[in-house]
Design a protein around this motif. Structure first.
Motif, short mmCIF file in Angstrom:
data_model
loop_
_atom_site.label_atom_id
_atom_site.label_comp_id
_atom_site.label_asym_id
_atom_site.label_seq_id
_atom_site.Cartn_x
_atom_site.Cartn_y
_atom_site.Cartn_z
N LEU A 1 -17.86 -18.07 31.73
CA LEU A 1 -17.36 -18.26 30.37
C LEU A 1 -15.86 -18.53 30.34
O LEU A 1 -15.39 -19.40 29.61
CB LEU A 1 -17.69 -17.01 29.53
N ILE A 2 -15.10 -17.80 31.18
CA ILE A 2 -13.65 -17.94 31.09
C ILE A 2 -13.09 -19.02 32.02
O ILE A 2 -11.88 -19.25 32.04
CB ILE A 2 -12.93 -16.60 31.38
N TYR A 3 -13.97 -19.71 32.76
CA TYR A 3 -13.46 -20.70 33.71
C TYR A 3 -12.54 -21.75 33.07
O TYR A 3 -11.44 -22.03 33.59
CB TYR A 3 -14.59 -21.38 34.49
N PRO A 4 -12.91 -22.33 31.92
CA PRO A 4 -12.01 -23.32 31.31
C PRO A 4 -10.65 -22.74 30.92
O PRO A 4 -9.66 -23.47 30.90
CB PRO A 4 -12.77 -23.80 30.07
N LEU A 5 -10.61 -21.45 30.64
CA LEU A 5 -9.32 -20.81 30.34
C LEU A 5 -8.50 -20.69 31.63
O LEU A 5 -7.30 -20.98 31.66
CB LEU A 5 -9.54 -19.44 29.71
N THR A 6 -9.17 -20.26 32.69
CA THR A 6 -8.51 -20.12 33.99
C THR A 6 -7.88 -21.45 34.40
O THR A 6 -6.74 -21.49 34.86
CB THR A 6 -9.53 -19.71 35.07
N VAL A 7 -8.65 -22.53 34.22
CA VAL A 7 -8.16 -23.87 34.57
C VAL A 7 -6.86 -24.18 33.83
O VAL A 7 -5.97 -24.82 34.37
CB VAL A 7 -9.26 -24.91 34.24
N ARG A 8 -6.76 -23.73 32.60
CA ARG A 8 -5.57 -24.02 31.78
C ARG A 8 -4.49 -22.97 31.91
O ARG A 8 -3.50 -23.00 31.18
CB ARG A 8 -5.99 -24.14 30.31
N ILE B 1 -4.64 -19.97 31.05
CA ILE B 1 -4.62 -19.06 29.90
C ILE B 1 -5.24 -17.73 30.31
O ILE B 1 -6.32 -17.70 30.90
CB ILE B 1 -5.44 -19.65 28.72
N ARG B 2 -4.53 -16.66 30.00
CA ARG B 2 -5.09 -15.34 30.27
C ARG B 2 -6.21 -15.07 29.27
O ARG B 2 -5.98 -15.08 28.07
CB ARG B 2 -4.02 -14.27 30.08
N PRO B 3 -7.44 -14.87 29.77
CA PRO B 3 -8.54 -14.69 28.83
C PRO B 3 -8.43 -13.38 28.05
O PRO B 3 -8.01 -12.37 28.59
CB PRO B 3 -9.78 -14.68 29.72
N ASP B 4 -8.75 -13.46 26.78
CA ASP B 4 -8.80 -12.27 25.95
C ASP B 4 -10.21 -11.70 26.06
O ASP B 4 -11.17 -12.26 25.53
CB ASP B 4 -8.49 -12.69 24.50
N GLU B 5 -10.32 -10.59 26.78
CA GLU B 5 -11.64 -10.06 27.12
C GLU B 5 -12.45 -9.72 25.86
O GLU B 5 -13.65 -9.95 25.80
CB GLU B 5 -11.53 -8.84 28.04
N LYS B 6 -11.76 -9.19 24.86
CA LYS B 6 -12.45 -8.83 23.60
C LYS B 6 -13.09 -10.07 22.97
O LYS B 6 -14.23 -10.05 22.55
CB LYS B 6 -11.44 -8.22 22.61
N ALA C 1 -18.00 -24.21 26.30
CA ALA C 1 -17.35 -25.43 25.82
C ALA C 1 -16.49 -25.15 24.58
O ALA C 1 -15.53 -25.85 24.31
CB ALA C 1 -18.39 -26.49 25.50
N MET C 2 -16.88 -24.13 23.81
CA MET C 2 -16.14 -23.88 22.56
C MET C 2 -14.93 -22.98 22.76
O MET C 2 -13.96 -23.05 22.00
CB MET C 2 -17.07 -23.25 21.52
N ILE C 3 -14.98 -22.13 23.78
CA ILE C 3 -14.01 -21.03 23.89
C ILE C 3 -12.56 -21.50 24.04
O ILE C 3 -11.63 -20.80 23.65
CB ILE C 3 -14.40 -20.09 25.06
N PHE C 4 -12.36 -22.71 24.58
CA PHE C 4 -10.97 -23.13 24.80
C PHE C 4 -10.47 -24.13 23.75
O PHE C 4 -9.46 -24.79 23.95
CB PHE C 4 -10.79 -23.67 26.23
#
Ligand SMILES: Nc1ncnc2c1ncn2[C@@H]1O[C@H](COP(=O)(O)OP(=O)(O)OP(=O)(O)O)[C@@H](O)[C@H]1O
Ligand SMILES: [Mg+2]
Lengths: 234, 230
Positions: free
Chosen positions: A84-91, A93-98, A133-136
């Protein structure tokens, strides 16, 4: 976004889109029979395939603003959460776990957060790829039949997710689906493809309810129920 | 008891068992390391790049995967011998020379395996990386990470080849006791001297090493096929 004189040959198949427009912030349906070129067109827009000729004018969108969920989504050899957080990692961005957990919980995957993603059922994988796809917050999201494999509850949920997104912060969507009921509910525009060509474009009302093109009529008469036969005698 | 120990230590020192194990480990470590770096790079490049003659290169690679090691050994020897083109390296009858021969044998094996795996898996991974907005570097890292079981398997196969190979190592290394004698060439020596039991003893150790490596390979193999969702 504008597509002009786009051509791509894939074996015996030939995609040839003279002209196609995507309106920013609108939901575009892409329909047509199996093998008509929907996935090929999406891959061209995504940049996974390069066109033989023609142009796609992205009007300022960069590759990072565009995403696509595929018919058979790719799952990393990792947990659901990591996927789920892979696209954030790529950018970076520190994922917001909540927030991530909220996404998971909305589609019923929260208790599978630390499960190996490849052990999910294919419907669950599609849900995961959809929220991934939506998360980022991309600006163009192409959804290739991600909704076809889902149970009625999940289909409804995704209609809701798309409509919610459009209320809060409209993005451009291309939704490929064979479920025309669904297309009718969520789309602002509908594009009909046949044998690699764009045959008709219009509002869901125009395309699905009062189709003027004979091929569209033919297609609808075989697949769906709600097209009204405008006075044609049989 | 005394007698047994005497026989045993004689055996160890006359053939140089401890040194042969040492040489085998050093040689296979370096040859596997170098061949892995080369083979993985070339395997991915072969899948990625389009160039004229690509099919011929792939066929050549497949041929080399099955080439008799002793032939490669002979060629390496001819390159390295005093009057050969690489004679100035002075690598004949050294571990470096043996490593070179083994790199030539193992690289095509690893390259061919990596190529086959990459053909199957890389396009989907690359397409996925694109949809996620990954740049070139991130895509490269993703490929390595997502294919790590396959890569381990290729490397372990190369290592297995390396420790068990005898012909090329004999030709290039010369089977010099305490120097370039490996476990496999030590076994041939023991056989030549009629010391069959000692040969079998060394063979068992070698087989245990191969077994350990194979177990490792099977472990990765299983993980790789165990998670597909059909
Ligand atoms: N790599 C390829 N080589 C040869 N032909 C291909 C290739 N990829 C796609 N095609 C052909 O292109 C045509 C269009 O495929 P595409 O996947 O775009 O169809 P689609 O509209 O998405 O169909 P579906 O509704 O079944 O998903 C098909 O006839 C297919 O056989
Ligand atoms: Mg398709």
């Amino acid at each position: 976004m504008k597509i002009s004189r786009l051509q791509k040959k894939m074996g015996d198949f030939f995609l040839n889109i003279d002209s196609m427009k995507l309106e920013p912030g609108k939901v575009h349906g892409l329909i047509g029979s199996n093998g008509c070129g929907k996935t090929t067109l999406s891959k061209l827009i995504m940049g996974i395939l390069t066109p033989d000729s023609g142009e796609i004018d992205y009007e300022g969108l960069t590759p990072r603003d565009i995403t696509m969920t595929s018919q058979k989504p790719y799952m990393l050899h990792d947990t659901v959460y990591q996927n789920l957080i892979y696209p954030l990692t790529v950018r970076g961005i520190r994922p917001d776990e909540k927030e991530a957990e909220q996404w998971l919980s909305r589609c019923g995957l929260l208790d599978k957060k630390n499960q190996y993603a490849r052990s999910l059922s294919s419907g669950e994988q599609q849900k995961l790829s959809f929220i991934r796809a939506m998360i980022f917050h991309p600006k163009l999201i192409i959804v290739d039949e991600t909704l076809s494999n889902l149970d009625p509850d999940s289909t409804e949920l995704f209609e809701k997710l798309i409509l919610e997104q459009q209320e809060q912060e409209p993005v451009t969507w291309i939704v490929i689906s064979h479920q025309l009921v669904h297309i009718r509910k969520i789309c602002d525009r509908v594009n009909f493809l046949e044998k690699g060509r764009l045959l008709a474009e219009g509002t869901p009302e125009e395309i699905l309810m009062h189709p003027s093109h004979p091929s569209v009529r033919e297609f609808l008469s075989k697949t769906e129920i709600f097209y009204q036969n405008d006075g044609d005698t049989q | 008891m005394e007698g047994m120990q005497q026989i045993f230590s004689d055996f160890f020192s006359t053939v140089g068992v401890v040194d042969s194990i040492r040489v085998t480990l050093i040689m296979s470590f370096w040859s596997t390391l170098i061949a892995s770096l080369l083979g993985i790079t070339l395997g991915f490049a072969l899948e990625r790049k389009q160039f004229p003659g690509k099919r011929a290169v792939i066929r050549l690679n497949r041929t080399l995967m099955g080439a008799p090691p002793v032939v490669i050994g002979l060629l390496t020897y001819m390159l390295l011998r005093k009057k050969g083109p690489l004679g100035s390296l002075r690598w004949v009858f050294t571990i470096q020379g043996m490593v070179m021969a083994q790199v030539l044998i193992i690289t095509p094996i690893i390259c061919g395996m990596v190529y086959s795996y990459a053909v199957q898996k890389a396009p989907a991974i690359r397409a996925f990386a694109k949809t996620m907005g990954a740049d070139r570097k991130q895509t490269g890292r993703l490929l390595l990470r997502e294919m790590k079981n396959e890569l381990y398997f290729a490397v372990v196969s190369g290592y297995g080849r390396s420790i068990s190979e005898v012909g090329a190592v004999f030709l290039v290394g010369g089977n010099i006791k305490n120097n370039t004698r490996t476990m496999t060439t030590a076994i041939s020596t023991l056989k030549g001297a009629g010391d069959y039991y000692e040969g079998v003893f060394l063979g068992v150790i070698l087989m245990l090493m191969a077994f350990a490596v194979q177990t490792l390979a099977d472990h990765f193999r299983k993980e790789e096929t165990g998670d597909e969702n059909f």
